[in-house]
Every structure is written in C-alpha cells, then in structure tokens.
Design an enzyme around this catalytic site. Structure first.
Site, PDB file in Angstrom:
ATOM      1  N   THR A 274       6.181   0.405  12.173  1.00  0.00           N
ATOM      2  CA  THR A 274       7.394   0.496  12.979  1.00  0.00           C
ATOM      3  C   THR A 274       8.326  -0.684  12.704  1.00  0.00           C
ATOM      4  O   THR A 274       7.925  -1.844  12.811  1.00  0.00           O
ATOM      5  CB  THR A 274       7.045   0.529  14.476  1.00  0.00           C
ATOM      6  OG1 THR A 274       6.144   1.610  14.721  1.00  0.00           O
ATOM      7  CG2 THR A 274       8.291   0.705  15.328  1.00  0.00           C
TER       8      THR A 274
ATOM      9  N   GLN B 103      13.019  -0.925  -1.064  1.00  0.00           N
ATOM     10  CA  GLN B 103      13.824   0.202  -1.545  1.00  0.00           C
ATOM     11  C   GLN B 103      14.113   0.080  -3.036  1.00  0.00           C
ATOM     12  O   GLN B 103      13.962   1.039  -3.798  1.00  0.00           O
ATOM     13  CB  GLN B 103      15.134   0.261  -0.756  1.00  0.00           C
ATOM     14  CG  GLN B 103      16.003   1.466  -1.096  1.00  0.00           C
ATOM     15  CD  GLN B 103      17.331   1.418  -0.366  1.00  0.00           C
ATOM     16  OE1 GLN B 103      17.946   0.359  -0.269  1.00  0.00           O
ATOM     17  NE2 GLN B 103      17.771   2.559   0.146  1.00  0.00           N
TER      18      GLN B 103
ATOM     19  N   HIS C   2       0.862  -1.184   0.000  1.00  0.00           N
ATOM     20  CA  HIS C   2       0.000   0.000   0.000  1.00  0.00           C
ATOM     21  C   HIS C   2       0.893   1.227   0.000  1.00  0.00           C
ATOM     22  O   HIS C   2       1.653   1.456   0.944  1.00  0.00           O
ATOM     23  CB  HIS C   2      -0.926   0.021   1.209  1.00  0.00           C
ATOM     24  CG  HIS C   2      -1.870   1.171   1.179  1.00  0.00           C
ATOM     25  ND1 HIS C   2      -2.100   1.989   2.259  1.00  0.00           N
ATOM     26  CD2 HIS C   2      -2.645   1.673   0.170  1.00  0.00           C
ATOM     27  CE1 HIS C   2      -2.965   2.932   1.933  1.00  0.00           C
ATOM     28  NE2 HIS C   2      -3.311   2.759   0.675  1.00  0.00           N
TER      29      HIS C   2
END
Length: 396
Positions: free
Chosen positions: A68, A83, A17
């Site tokens: 987190t 990434q 998402h």
C-alpha cells in the site's frame, strides 16, 4: 498465450520481488490489464510502465504496487525508479529476443512490484527491479521452472522469510534418535547436543508422550524448530483420531502399532495422509510384517522393524527381517523401512546394505556422556553428505 514468471533480486529494504503475467490482449491477461487501468484501488493504483514520459514499452506493461502506497515519497518510488526499471527491462527483453517482436502488439504484460515501505536508495530500487523484471519475463517465456526442476528443488531450499526448512524424508538414509526417557531435562539435554544434520530425525518415545502428552512435541519444536519429529504413539485404536492429534501438535510423523486391527491401521494411514504427515507402522511382535503390509488397502509411508527393549536382555536377534520383501509388499508405493533395536555403529553398514532407510537409535546416544560425538559416529558411519553441502548457489 498465458505465461507466468517470478523473480527476486537484491537485498535489504530495496529488494525487488516481481510477479509477472504475459498474455494475449483478447485473453484473460488482456481483460485483467483493462480492469486494472479502469478499476483503481486506493494505495494500489496501477500505472503504465514508461521508459520516459510519453514512451511506453512494447508490449504495453501495467505495474501494480503490492504494498500500500501511503505517502508521496512512496508514490515517487513507484512512479520513478520502479516504473522506469520495469519499462526498460521489457524494452531490453524485446531487443534481446526474449519476447519476439511480432508478438508485441498482440500481448500485454502485468507486473506486480514490491517496494518496501522503508526503501531509500533509488538506484538500488531501479537496478534490482530492472533485473527482477527481466528475469521474471525470461522465465515466463521459457516456462521456467519445469515440473522436474520444482521436484528437484522443493525439499532443498529455505524460504527467505520463514528462515528454516521443514524436513521431508526424500534423501535416505536417516538417523532417528529415540528419546524414551520421560524426563524433560533429558529431552532438552539431548536436543541441545545432537548436531544439526539433514539426515537426523527426532523421536518422542512412547514413555515420554505417556508422561507429558502430545504437547511434548511442541516443546521439542521450540528447541529444534526445523527438526523432523516422530510421535511414537503405538496406536491400537481410533487410528484417525490419534493421527490427527499428532498433526495438531506439530509432529511430522506418527506411529501406529502393527498389532492394531486392519481397519484401525488403514484409518490411521488415511488420516495421516490427509493432514500431511508420515504414517509409520511399528511391527514390534508382528509375526510377518510383509504379510501385514500386503493386506493393507492403503500403504504406510514407513514400516519400522522393531526389537523391543525388554527382549534385549534375552539376547534376541534383531527384527530386521527381509527388508526387500517388505518393500515389495507395498505394491509399487515408495516405502521406507526403519530398523530399531540392536543398531550400533559397528552394524550400520550391514543394516544399510540390507535395505534399511532409517536407523533408530536410543540409549546409545541419549545416555551417552558425549551425545554429539556419539551422534556423529553414527552419521559418519552412514557415509551420507549433507544436502547441497558442496553446492554454491544464488537462487539456483
């Protein structure tokens, strides 16, 4: 430039998402980009997207983890497949012309990335985040969705996490099943047997509410959480208070008597609007419903033309009246008209042709031996397909 994009792709714990901002370096997005790189947050450390070490995409892109990060395994998922996926999606979007090359040194991108704590498959993480980033960036540049698209879709879709849809009355006609019997056993039997349908409304009738109070709305909601529920209070005084009470007990609509003082009716309508539920004016024993509606400074959402149960034995005519005249009295406001009393399968077509939007049926269904079958007879007579019944869709 200040554009926003969003996309969800994939399934399972690896679902991606993406929330995305793209904007000028010297604008609010650029400021947020710089702040993100210099004001770090534990567990949500932003990082630059890189195609590979030493190679950032253009426009420069900052990744912000939504969830987190608690251990090195989760960090590796962000600093690895996520990434790389985000960076490659941005680079490919530029190559494909989604983002013009001449903008690449003037704008920056911020991408908020969701990685489920139980995600495992790095290939899925990469594939899903690549697709979601590219789609979100495309949507941002195309200013998708437009207002018309949102208006079209807003009452059709089901939120994936919520899991069910709260009905709004935008696709008339509707069948409203009135449960008047003050017996929870009857309520449960009716609710468990009426079919699920986008064009079905459940009414908690006045006798039912008088016996059990407004808490009966919550009991109905427990059995049919996605139902559109009407609380038939027939309010005569303290209109704002009773409208608020109905909303607090999870009703979708609440009924005020048309015999109430004008001030009471107007306060009732205003309060219903304030708390986000439909206001219904019941015109039982009101001599001229159109005149009443015209006299109101604020108009209700629904007017119910009502022949009472006690007059049925007197062979009284139904009180459907001149529906177009009542709608005209609303002065341009979209007004739905419900008809109650004397509605049978045989006259459904007549009622609809007369302008009725909601058909209120009580004992014909609630007292039937075959509740589901009788309900379906009315629904079939309405000749209305389920919303998106024939639509094959992914996200749109």
């Amino acid at each position: 430039m200040y554009q926003i994009g969003e996309a969800l792709i994939g399934e399972g714990n690896e679902v991606a998402h993406i929330d995305l901002l793209i904007g000028d370096k010297n604008g609010p997005v650029g400021i947020a980009f710089a702040n993100g790189m210099t004001q770090l947050s534990m567990g949500h450390t932003p990082l630059l997207a890189v195609v590979r070490p030493n190679l950032i995409p253009k426009p420069a892109t900052l990744i912000v983890p939504k969830v987190t990060v608690k251990n090195m395994g989760q960090a590796a998922q962000i600093f690895g497949p996520a990434q790389a996926a985000v960076a490659k999606a941005v680079a490919d979007a530029v190559e494909e012309g989604v983002v013009p090359k001449d903008l690449c040194e003037d704008v920056v991108i911020i991408v908020s990335v969701f990685i489920h704590p139980e995600a495992q498959d790095p290939t899925k993480i990469y594939k899903y985040n690549y697709g979601a980033t590219k789609l979100a960036l495309t949507r941002a540049m195309e200013k998708f969705p437009g207002v018309d698209k949102v208006t079209y879709e807003k009452d059709r879709g089901v939120h994936a996490i919520m899991g069910y849809k709260i009905t709004r009355l935008w696709d008339a006609p509707y069948l409203q099943i009135a449960i008047d019997a003050p017996d929870l056993g009857v309520v449960e039997r009716v609710l468990k047997n009426v079919p699920k349908n986008d064009h079905l409304i459940i009414e908690a009738g006045t006798p039912l509410i008088k016996r059990y109070g407004l808490s009966v709305i919550s009991k109905i909601r427990e059995i049919r959480k996605d139902a559109f529920i009407v609380a038939d209070l027939k309010t005569l005084d303290t209109g704002n208070l009773e409208a608020r009470m109905a909303a607090d007990n999870l009703a979708d609509a609440v009924v005020c008597s048309g015999l109430a003082p004008i001030a009471t009716i107007e306060k009732f309508i205003e309060e219903a609007r304030k708390v986000g539920i439909y206001s219904i004016i019941d015109t039982l024993n009101v001599e001229n419903p159109a005149k009443l509606i015209a006299a109101l400074k604020v108009k209700p959402d629904i007017v119910e033309l009502h022949r009472g149960i006690d007059t049925e034995s007197q062979s009284a005519e139904h009180a459907w009246g001149n529906i177009p005249e009542i709608k005209k009295a609303a002065g341009g406001k979209k007004l739905l008209v419900a008809v109650a009393g004397g509605v049978k399968v045989e006259n459904v077509e007549t009622a609809l042709k007369g302008g009725a939007d909601i058909l209120v049926v009580g004992r014909s269904i609630t007292n039937a031996k075959d509740i589901e079958g009788e309900s379906r007879r009315f629904l079939q007579a309405m000749k209305k397909d389920e919303i998106d019944q024939y639509r094959i869709m992914t996200d749109f």
